[in-house]
Design a protein around this motif. Structure first.
Motif, PDB file in Angstrom:
ATOM      1  N   LEU A 262       3.725 119.390  64.452  1.00 57.16           N
ATOM      2  CA  LEU A 262       4.756 118.941  65.462  1.00 57.16           C
ATOM      3  C   LEU A 262       6.163 118.918  64.925  1.00 57.16           C
ATOM      4  O   LEU A 262       6.823 118.038  64.361  1.00 57.16           O
ATOM      5  N   GLN A 263       6.670 120.048  65.387  1.00 53.29           N
ATOM      6  CA  GLN A 263       8.225 120.321  65.046  1.00 53.29           C
ATOM      7  C   GLN A 263       8.882 120.131  66.272  1.00 53.29           C
ATOM      8  O   GLN A 263       8.656 120.621  67.504  1.00 53.29           O
ATOM      9  N   ARG A 265      12.927 118.304  67.667  1.00 59.89           N
ATOM     10  CA  ARG A 265      13.355 117.179  68.035  1.00 59.89           C
ATOM     11  C   ARG A 265      12.715 116.736  69.357  1.00 59.89           C
ATOM     12  O   ARG A 265      12.417 115.541  69.602  1.00 59.89           O
ATOM     13  N   GLN A 268       8.962 115.822  69.223  1.00 62.52           N
ATOM     14  CA  GLN A 268       9.057 114.515  68.420  1.00 62.52           C
ATOM     15  C   GLN A 268       9.104 113.435  69.218  1.00 62.52           C
ATOM     16  O   GLN A 268       8.671 112.037  69.072  1.00 62.52           O
ATOM     17  N   GLN A 269      10.558 113.568  69.886  1.00 62.97           N
ATOM     18  CA  GLN A 269      10.734 112.140  70.606  1.00 62.97           C
ATOM     19  C   GLN A 269       9.800 111.913  71.984  1.00 62.97           C
ATOM     20  O   GLN A 269       9.766 110.702  71.891  1.00 62.97           O
ATOM     21  N   CYS A 272       6.958 110.216  70.223  1.00 57.67           N
ATOM     22  CA  CYS A 272       7.091 108.803  69.930  1.00 57.67           C
ATOM     23  C   CYS A 272       7.173 108.107  71.280  1.00 57.67           C
ATOM     24  O   CYS A 272       6.842 106.941  71.039  1.00 57.67           O
ATOM     25  N   PHE A 299      10.155 114.074  60.531  1.00 55.12           N
ATOM     26  CA  PHE A 299      10.051 113.142  61.525  1.00 55.12           C
ATOM     27  C   PHE A 299      11.263 111.767  61.028  1.00 55.12           C
ATOM     28  O   PHE A 299      11.602 111.770  59.859  1.00 55.12           O
ATOM     29  N   MET A 303       9.757 106.709  63.772  1.00 55.29           N
ATOM     30  CA  MET A 303       8.357 107.505  64.174  1.00 55.29           C
ATOM     31  C   MET A 303       7.227 107.125  62.763  1.00 55.29           C
ATOM     32  O   MET A 303       6.174 106.872  62.835  1.00 55.29           O
TER      33      MET A 303
END
Length: 497
Positions: A262-263, A265, A268-269, A272, A299, A303
């Motif tokens: 999971l790359q 930003r 990932q946000q 999260c 990360f 997270m």
């Protein structure tokens, strides 16, 4: 010649053609390997053969196009070997096999409905060429208008082989799967980590199948990290992101595989936010990755901390006993299908000794032996096994780890300069990485203590010995440090420097 349609042929003709089709399967497995065969040929079905043309069907246009582009010649060659006179291959996209209950199913049904208990416990080798045999959604999990990643019906708790390296992860996974809405969640999130081939994905699929069997109305979503990114990007492009987010946050169980991939930003946000929303709402989250959450370097700290907040269960390297149990189980599955096929105990012990990397190569070895026996009739012996898996053994020559590589990867991991590790600086932020570097040099190379000392800035061998003892002591009491050392060791051994 009159075409042989499998739905209309006599029982004798059908038995003959199905026997030849199984031999074609065996050839494909032997030539392409278990992973490729399962990934691309798992849902291929033989429809008809008229002596010249073989027609096969697949469930999706994508799979049809992929097979035509990449494996058409290989499949045709295997068909030509077993079906004399065949010179053409045709693919078609078949209609989904819908069960009567499909029309009554809730529009928010999140996972393919379970098959009968017998089908649920079917081992991998008993599913000829139909990996997904469930009647709804072709074995995928998903919400209405949002399809998850496919589930493999072979991957159940019944087919999972338990041993000391995976006992904790298995027990935790089963407790998650048997939980009910009335019970408080014990482990949330459940985070399972292990290197490739240790059985993480098997456990994730088993959780999904088991929970749905126990609670058919549960909304279960299984996604790979790649699928999550693709679906969210698609929602952004179609300006449907709010609806996408809302659907994710209404599920009862979210399962994410290959978390390390999971790359980005934004992705990932978003994950999260989804993770926080589900956990705060009392919904279960299960995550799998190849390393502990604190080692997910891309990360942010918040997270990583949230992923560490539940139960973190490691599936460690397979020991000899577990490798032998896996081989015995897979051999028994093949034996149950093929009268006359036997794998002596000394062959299983030989394989368990030689193949130490992961469960996939163990299963692949049994598949190779079975295919060789089917195609040649050769009795399975240790010598035959040695010839069959010779390439796997030769590929296991250990990679030579260099101290330069250790310095590079330790400096990168701990955010220090290589020069700092070689300097006389005594800051704790420098001393600990330096000691870890010395420890890795001793455990992963054949260098002597004096030589390691020279390579780490001209230090005395007693300094190196102190560092090694210090890290060994800390490792026993600090699980995080142990995870870090294991991860760094794997990267160095695998050449990921």
């Amino acid at each position: 010649m009159e075409a042989l349609n499998l739905s209309t042929t006599s029982s004798i003709e059908q038995t003959s053609i199905e026997h030849k089709w199984r031999r074609i399967q065996s050839r494909l497995r032997a030539e392409l390997g278990e992973d490729v065969f399962t990934s691309w040929f798992g849902r291929v079905e033989l429809d008809s053969c008229d002596g010249r043309v073989v027609q096969v069907s697949v469930p999706t246009k994508f799979l049809r196009n992929w097979l035509q582009s990449h494996y058409s010649d290989k499949l045709l060659a295997c068909c030509g070997t077993e079906l004399n006179g065949v010179n053409r291959l045709e693919f078609r996209v078949r209609q989904p096999h819908l069960a009567p209950v499909e029309k009554k199913a809730s529009p928010t049904a999140s996972i393919a409905e379970s098959t009968t208990p017998k089908a649920q416990t079917t081992p991998s080798s008993t599913v000829p060429l139909r990996v997904i045999s469930t009647p709804v959604r072709d074995g995928r999990t998903g919400l209405e208008g949002f399809e998850g990643s496919p589930l493999d019906p072979r991957y159940t708790f019944q087919s999972f082989v338990v041993g000391s390296p995976n006992r904790l992860a298995h027990a935790a996974a089963f407790q998650v799967a048997e939980s009910t809405p009335e019970q408080p969640l014990k482990y949330n999130p459940l985070y399972i980590h292990a290197r490739v081939g240790m059985g993480k994905t098997h456990l994730l699929h088993a959780i999904a199948w088991e929970m749905k069997a126990r609670n058919p109305n549960a909304k279960v979503l299984y996604l790979t990290a790649e699928r999550f990114m693709y679906s969210f990007a698609e929602a952004l492009q179609t300006r449907d992101a709010p609806a996408f987010k809302e659907k994710l946050r209404t599920i009862d169980l979210l399962i994410i595989d290959d978390m390390e991939f999971l790359q980005g930003r934004t992705f990932q946000q978003e994950f999260c936010h989804t993770l926080n929303s589900l956990i705060d709402g009392g919904k279960q989250v299960v995550v799998a990755a190849d390393c502990a959450p604190l080692l997910l370097e891309s990360f942010d700290a918040r997270m990583r901390s949230r992923l560490s907040g539940g139960l973190v269960a490691e599936m460690s390297a397979l020991d000899f006993d577990l490798r032998l149990k896996i081989l015995q189980r897979r051999a028994a599955e093949k034996i149950s299908l093929s009268r006359g096929f036997e794998v002596p105990g000394d062959v299983l012990e030989y394989l368990a000794t030689q193949l130490t990397e992961n469960g996939r190569e163990l299963e692949g070895a049994i598949t190779r032996l079975h295919a060789t026996w089917q195609l040649t009739g050769e009795k399975v012996t240790v010598d035959a096994a040695e010839n069959t898996i010779g390439d796997l053994i030769r590929s296991k020559e250990p990679k030579r780890v260099k101290i330069d590589d250790i310095l590079r990867i330790v400096a990168k991991h701990y955010g220090v300069q290589r020069g700092d590790l070689l300097s006389s600086r005594r800051n704790q932020s420098i001393v600990r990485p330096r000691q870890i570097g010395m420890y890795l040099a001793k455990t992963l190379t054949s260098r002597s203590l004096p030589e390691i000392g020279r390579r780490f800035g001209g230090r005395d061998h007693t300094t190196v010995l102190h560092a090694i003892r210090k890290i060994e002591s800390l490792k026993q009491a600090d699980g995080v440090l142990k995870d870090e050392l294991d991860s760094l060791s794997r990267m160095l051994k695998d050449g990921n420097v």
